[in-house]
Design an enzyme around this catalytic site. Sequence first.
Site, PDB file in Angstrom:
ATOM      1  CG  ASP A 170      12.101   4.915   4.947  1.00  0.00           C
ATOM      2  OD1 ASP A 170      10.885   4.627   4.918  1.00  0.00           O
ATOM      3  OD2 ASP A 170      12.910   4.504   4.112  1.00  0.00           O
ATOM      4  CG  HIS A 171       6.151   6.694   5.300  1.00  0.00           C
ATOM      5  ND1 HIS A 171       6.651   6.994   4.068  1.00  0.00           N
ATOM      6  CD2 HIS A 171       5.102   5.872   5.072  1.00  0.00           C
ATOM      7  CE1 HIS A 171       5.934   6.393   3.142  1.00  0.00           C
ATOM      8  NE2 HIS A 171       4.981   5.698   3.723  1.00  0.00           N
ATOM      9  CG  HIS A 225       9.687   3.604   1.340  1.00  0.00           C
ATOM     10  ND1 HIS A 225      10.037   4.458   2.347  1.00  0.00           N
ATOM     11  CD2 HIS A 225       8.831   4.306   0.547  1.00  0.00           C
ATOM     12  CE1 HIS A 225       9.428   5.633   2.172  1.00  0.00           C
ATOM     13  NE2 HIS A 225       8.694   5.554   1.079  1.00  0.00           N
ATOM     14  CE  LYS A 247      11.111   8.470  -0.196  1.00  0.00           C
ATOM     15  NZ  LYS A 247       9.913   8.798  -0.994  1.00  0.00           N
TER      16      LYS A 247
HETATM   17  C1  BG6 Z   1       6.384   7.758  -0.536  1.00  0.00           C
HETATM   18  C2  BG6 Z   1       6.591   7.872  -2.018  1.00  0.00           C
HETATM   19  O1  BG6 Z   1       7.600   7.847   0.147  1.00  0.00           O
HETATM   20  O2  BG6 Z   1       5.773   6.502  -0.239  1.00  0.00           O
HETATM   21  C3  BG6 Z   1       5.284   7.715  -2.756  1.00  0.00           C
HETATM   22  O3  BG6 Z   1       7.169   9.136  -2.316  1.00  0.00           O
HETATM   23  C4  BG6 Z   1       4.605   6.437  -2.364  1.00  0.00           C
HETATM   24  O4  BG6 Z   1       5.490   7.734  -4.171  1.00  0.00           O
HETATM   25  C5  BG6 Z   1       4.507   6.317  -0.843  1.00  0.00           C
HETATM   26  O5  BG6 Z   1       3.304   6.425  -2.938  1.00  0.00           O
HETATM   27  C6  BG6 Z   1       4.007   4.944  -0.447  1.00  0.00           C
HETATM   28  O6  BG6 Z   1       3.742   4.930   0.924  1.00  0.00           O
HETATM   29  P1  BG6 Z   1       2.692   3.900   1.524  1.00  0.00           P
HETATM   30  O7  BG6 Z   1       2.788   4.108   2.995  1.00  0.00           O
HETATM   31  O8  BG6 Z   1       1.359   4.250   0.938  1.00  0.00           O
HETATM   32  O9  BG6 Z   1       3.135   2.542   1.091  1.00  0.00           O
END
Ligand code: BG6
Length: 549
Positions: free
Chosen positions: A221-222, A284, A192
Amino acid sequence: MTQQAEASQKLKPHKIWQDGHMPQPCAIVIFGATGDLAQRKLLPTLAHLMHDHPLPQSFCIVAFARRPLDDEQWRAMALKSINTYMPEDDRLDEEGQKQFASHLFYCQSTFEDSQGYQKLKQLLEKLDREQGTAGNRLFYLATPPETDSQIIAQLGAAGLSHPGQGAENGHEEHGNHSNNHGKSWARIIIEKPFGHDLATAQKLNRDLGRVFRENQIYRIDHYMGKETVQNILAFRFSNGIFEPLWNQRYIDHVQITVAESLGIGTRAEFYESEGAIRDIVQNHIMQVLCLTGMEPPVAFDAEAIRDEKVKLLRAINPLTPDEAKQDVVRAQYVAGEVDGKHVVGYKEEQGVKPDSTTETFVALKFFIENWRWEDVPFYIRTGKRLPKRSTEVTIQFKRVPHQLYKPSETKGLVPNRLTIRIQPDEGIALKIGAKVPGAANQLSSVDMSFSYNQAFGIESPEAYERLIADCILGDSTLFIRRDEIEASWRIIDSITKVWKQLPPRRCILIKLEPGGLLRRMGCLSAMDVPGITLSCLWHDAAEARVYIS
Ligand code: BG6
């Protein structure tokens, strides 16, 4: 040592490969290998996978990047990253590091240079012969979005979208997803942001479609790699008592919150063009929403699950211009204190324009127009520099139809509320009413709680670990399909188009004093204040528009 550290030390390691689903050898080519994502996430994840689970010996990591490095310099750089970014208790010893480094190779080229892709092809063929990578290739685009189409076209022109001839009986994989034992494969992971709006996402999809078949494409999308996000489906569809209540008859509203305490760090350039709505909501939050709201899939497989996600997204009408003005609130963080330390406001962050109107906070309300969710508002919030980090889904059930107890006896009572804590403190809590022990009829809300760590005592895999492993196995269940990404952009576009048309003075930017206004908006702790529901907090948010900067 803190209690948390002590507890996490006792957690047992997880298994990433299921019996009978072992990974095949392959070469993973990272575009943007010297960038932030590769250094912080991808290399540590690959080192962990290789060492702890482990990946096959004949597994290679190739960096495709412009810096003039040779294999040895790239290996030194990669070791520095894994030693910096792997959790302390997971770091590799000297032998492990030597082992990991021996699987790393460097291919120097710019993304535009077609010769570079020929060089890459030759290197991959050499690795097939000498390292046994079996013609399997995984291209990982950890690159700025504007370079994606160029890289995809060049891969196609060099014939790299097809697997190599490395496997003994090397044929391309067919079918939708499988481990394809004995067949070679080529796959591509795209990070993304996938496009900047619907039009650019559609263009990227077309560019991809010219070179790769859909079953070779893994849009990542992690959040989908998080155990707690996957558990939303398990929770809904494996518990007979919740699913019958999971609809407009029993649910008052749903809230999805992604609150971060961090600011934008060094990512001003990226963030200025994305803002909170593109950075978090489009991807997300939409994924979490899909799993929370979708119908039961006919099977637990990639197509059935993604079909239901798409149906849900299509049931959300794009917001009308009036709704986009009324039901969406955006804001920027200003200077304040976080953990006792002074932090600067968004406009003062390095690289941010002093007159920037990019939102670092966005809250919105919408409806899902189908039988299950008719008239149930979904409230979504996300922001940076909020008082605490917390990602959760809250299902607020309707009040009982008739209250037997006097108002004075139910002061401490809130309607039943189910909270799925995605992070941190991963778990689920259900608020129920109970009688306070003693003579008087005094009721109070109490929690029934489940905590991952306590229940299972097993550490959860990192999101990237799960997703990279799934891609190597050829399982696209947790990845985003073409129609899904476009359906999600359609909703976001209906908001950003209205923002774009608003004359600057009518851009509504609330000044969020850290912890102040935010609490009034019910973002975090205020949600627990008895009797307060989000709809009245929503009014509060609307009134807060007087804080226009
Ligand atoms: C990323 C965003 O995809 O997800 C970041 O670009 C954000 O801005 C991050 O901080 C949040 O990921 P997680 O896993 O820490 O909730």
